[in-house]
Motif scaffolding. Structure first.
Motif, PDB file in Angstrom:
ATOM      1  N   LEU A 238       0.896  -1.244  -0.106  1.00  0.00           N
ATOM      2  CA  LEU A 238      -0.071   0.079  -0.082  1.00  0.00           C
ATOM      3  C   LEU A 238       0.860   1.149   0.021  1.00  0.00           C
ATOM      4  CD1 LEU A 238      -2.767   1.287   0.376  1.00  0.00           C
ATOM      5  CD2 LEU A 238      -2.338   1.326   2.515  1.00  0.00           C
ATOM      6  N   HIS A 239       1.795   1.366   0.855  1.00  0.00           N
ATOM      7  CA  HIS A 239       2.681   2.324   1.093  1.00  0.00           C
ATOM      8  C   HIS A 239       3.245   2.735  -0.637  1.00  0.00           C
ATOM      9  CE1 HIS A 239       5.969   4.702   3.350  1.00  0.00           C
ATOM     10  NE2 HIS A 239       6.219   5.116   1.976  1.00  0.00           N
ATOM     11  N   GLY A 240       3.787   1.709  -1.014  1.00  0.00           N
ATOM     12  CA  GLY A 240       4.401   1.796  -2.407  1.00  0.00           C
ATOM     13  C   GLY A 240       3.446   2.371  -3.313  1.00  0.00           C
ATOM     14  N   ASP A 241       2.233   1.920  -3.573  1.00  0.00           N
ATOM     15  CA  ASP A 241       1.224   2.431  -4.352  1.00  0.00           C
ATOM     16  C   ASP A 241       0.782   3.698  -4.032  1.00  0.00           C
ATOM     17  OD1 ASP A 241      -1.712   2.951  -5.130  1.00  0.00           O
ATOM     18  OD2 ASP A 241      -1.466   1.129  -6.078  1.00  0.00           O
ATOM     19  N   LEU A 242       0.754   4.255  -2.758  1.00  0.00           N
ATOM     20  CA  LEU A 242       0.462   5.584  -2.426  1.00  0.00           C
ATOM     21  C   LEU A 242       1.585   6.549  -3.054  1.00  0.00           C
ATOM     22  CD1 LEU A 242      -0.889   5.140   1.125  1.00  0.00           C
ATOM     23  CD2 LEU A 242      -2.216   5.617  -1.126  1.00  0.00           C
ATOM     24  N   ALA A 243       2.910   6.033  -2.970  1.00  0.00           N
ATOM     25  CA  ALA A 243       4.049   6.602  -3.406  1.00  0.00           C
ATOM     26  C   ALA A 243       4.483   6.692  -4.865  1.00  0.00           C
ATOM     27  CB  ALA A 243       5.360   6.261  -2.551  1.00  0.00           C
ATOM     28  N   SER A 244       3.592   5.802  -5.503  1.00  0.00           N
ATOM     29  CA  SER A 244       3.853   5.757  -6.806  1.00  0.00           C
ATOM     30  C   SER A 244       5.221   5.276  -7.156  1.00  0.00           C
ATOM     31  CB  SER A 244       3.651   6.932  -7.699  1.00  0.00           C
ATOM     32  OG  SER A 244       2.150   7.585  -7.768  1.00  0.00           O
ATOM     33  N   VAL A 245       5.808   4.218  -6.348  1.00  0.00           N
ATOM     34  CA  VAL A 245       6.931   3.600  -6.809  1.00  0.00           C
ATOM     35  C   VAL A 245       6.738   2.226  -7.136  1.00  0.00           C
ATOM     36  CG1 VAL A 245       8.423   4.961  -5.335  1.00  0.00           C
ATOM     37  CG2 VAL A 245       7.488   2.821  -4.306  1.00  0.00           C
ATOM     38  N   ASP A 246       7.505   1.364  -7.886  1.00  0.00           N
ATOM     39  CA  ASP A 246       7.462   0.132  -8.300  1.00  0.00           C
ATOM     40  C   ASP A 246       7.990  -0.803  -7.059  1.00  0.00           C
ATOM     41  OD1 ASP A 246       7.271  -2.465  -9.256  1.00  0.00           O
ATOM     42  OD2 ASP A 246       7.781  -2.030 -11.335  1.00  0.00           O
ATOM     43  N   THR A 247       7.038  -1.539  -6.158  1.00  0.00           N
ATOM     44  CA  THR A 247       7.213  -1.824  -4.732  1.00  0.00           C
ATOM     45  C   THR A 247       8.154  -3.095  -5.236  1.00  0.00           C
ATOM     46  OG1 THR A 247       5.375  -0.981  -4.203  1.00  0.00           O
ATOM     47  CG2 THR A 247       6.436  -2.714  -2.718  1.00  0.00           C
ATOM     48  N   PHE A 248       8.080  -3.747  -6.401  1.00  0.00           N
ATOM     49  CA  PHE A 248       8.273  -5.186  -6.346  1.00  0.00           C
ATOM     50  C   PHE A 248       9.519  -5.412  -7.466  1.00  0.00           C
ATOM     51  CE2 PHE A 248       3.729  -5.163  -6.426  1.00  0.00           C
ATOM     52  CZ  PHE A 248       3.503  -5.576  -4.950  1.00  0.00           C
ATOM     53  N   VAL A 249      10.519  -4.453  -7.612  1.00  0.00           N
ATOM     54  CA  VAL A 249      11.579  -4.206  -8.501  1.00  0.00           C
ATOM     55  C   VAL A 249      12.947  -3.938  -7.403  1.00  0.00           C
ATOM     56  CG1 VAL A 249      10.627  -4.087 -10.529  1.00  0.00           C
ATOM     57  CG2 VAL A 249      11.373  -2.210  -9.455  1.00  0.00           C
TER      58      VAL A 249
END
Length: 434
Positions: free
Chosen positions: A386-397
């Motif tokens: 969720l944090h990554g989505d809100l920050a608009s970063v690609d959490t999984f790379v």
């Protein structure tokens, strides 16, 4: 499990209740994207389906032929070891667990010289089967077994992807093999054979770990789960994001249980590798309550206002009575317990930060057992997504990590990589003390 975000409101840095209400509308949209990713089994989002996908019987059946060993050694690095290490450190067992997750020759030598190799099980973990540190350590372990006249093929199994060196090794020597799940980055793989094989060998309840993860997953699936005010994982993910946006670039995770100290290491990888991109992210720091009240708390309370402190504790634990004493000034301790003292230290730390206007979040689990650990790890993974989505970063790379891997491989002669040339071209300014 519950999350109390009250002490992150109206602090410095902090977020207001109105700010959270506005953010909750974005959380709802992010929740929709997360659920869609889960339904499609997309890369990374597939990790949030692991409690339902992972078959505990497959893990237990794979390790059963090894009987009752005295020790288990997990040879892996990063996400290939930290999940297993978290379960091992938190839960008691008669089987000792060790982790070769670094290539420090002094450590490897000490460990291998101290192990009863003929009664030790070795689990080699690498999704690609090409991780240099893991394969190097495995070759060292295999050599030590051969020197000790131990048939390494009788004591070894692998956890790996569908192809690669380890898969070929397993086929050649008829080694037991577990599958690393597809679409799941290593740091999100704790609730899979990657993290559970060691737990199974140690006799822990793998099914209960997955049930805890399922309980946290169910909260994401319930009606209304798209709100941070109804889902502990989203409450934590949203508040950490909001505080990071407002200047809390450091997240100090402080468990009040020795058994959860390794959890803070697992969290540090999850948080740093997933969120540290594009000039964004929140630096994880590790502390231990009550020990670090006597050191790091000074900085957290009176240093730069750039930190969030995450306080974690079990609400139930075994206890130990403090004997009565006639020592002047200490009589108040007699008749109480170490658990009561630790809880008082926890609440004093929380109050100390609040009095100074410094943000903290309280996370409580029922107890340190398999089910609560599964719930905790899953919730932190969902919070991170969720944090990554809100920050608009690609959490999984993890491009920075991959850069370092290519540089190291090139320096060792494993191919031509421009990253290795960047290392060779390093500017030096040496101050020699000899």
């Amino acid at each position: 499990m519950n999350v109390d975000i009250g002490n992150a409101l109206d602090t410095s840095p902090g977020v207001s209740r109105d700010g959270l209400e506005r953010l909750d509308r974005r959380v709802e949209r992010a929740h929709g994207r997360i659920q869609e990713g889960r339904e499609r089994g997309e890369h990374g989002f597939a990790a949030l389906n692991l409690p339902e996908r992972c078959d505990p019987r497959e893990v237990e059946d794979t390790v059963a032929p090894f009987g009752d060993p005295r020790a288990v050694v997990t040879v892996g690095i990063g996400g290939s070891a930290l999940g297993a290490a978290t379960f091992s450190a938190a839960l008691e067992s008669d089987v000792d667990a060790y982790f070769l997750d670094n290539v420090d020759p002094a450590h490897a030598r000490r460990l291998l010289s101290s192990l009863p190799l003929e009664e030790t099980v070795v689990n080699v973990v690498s999704k690609s089967g090409t991780t240099a540190e893991t394969l190097a350590n495995f070759l060292v372990v295999r050599d030590a077994m051969q020197r000790a006249s131990v048939d390494w093929t009788d004591r070894t199994f692998v956890t790996t992807g569908p192809s690669g060196n380890l898969r070929e090794l397993a086929a050649k020597h008829d080694l037991p093999a577990l599958d690393v799940p597809e679409g799941v980055p290593g740091r999100f793989a704790a609730l899979s054979p990657v993290g559970l094989a060691c737990a199974a060998i140690q006799g822990h309840d793998v099914e209960a770990i997955l049930e805890g993860g399922s309980a946290a997953a169910d909260r994401l699936d319930r009606a209304g789960a798209g709100s941070l005010f109804e889902t502990p994982a989203y409450a934590y993910g949203a508040v950490t994001y909001a505080l990071a946006q407002r200047g809390a670039g450091v997240n100090a995770v402080m468990p009040y249980a020795e058994s959860l100290e390794t959890f803070a290491e697992w969290f540090a990888q999850l948080w740093a590798e997933s969120l540290g991109k594009d000039g964004l992210g929140q630096t994880p720091a590790r502390a231990l309550g009550a020990t670090d009240q006597h050191s790091q708390l000074q900085l957290y309370r009176a240093g730069p206002r750039d930190k969030l402190v995450t306080l974690l504790r079990p609400t139930e634990r075994p206890d130990l009575e403090i004997p009565e004493t006639d020592l002047e000034g200490l009589s108040y301790l007699g008749g109480s317990t170490l658990g009561e003292l630790l809880d008082a230290e926890f609440e004093a730390t929380e109050a100390s930060l609040a009095a100074a206007g410094r943000p903290s979040v309280r996370i409580e689990i029922d107890r340190v057992d398999e089910r609560s650990l599964g719930e905790l790890l899953y919730a932190m993974e969902a919070a991170c997504v969720l944090h990554g989505d809100l920050a608009s970063v690609d959490t999984f790379v993890q491009p920075a990590v991959e850069w370092g891997k290519r540089a190291a491989r090139g320096l060792l002669g494993g191919g031509e990589f421009p990253e290795a040339e960047a290392v060779r071209d390093k500017e030096t300014l040496i101050v020699d003390g000899n």
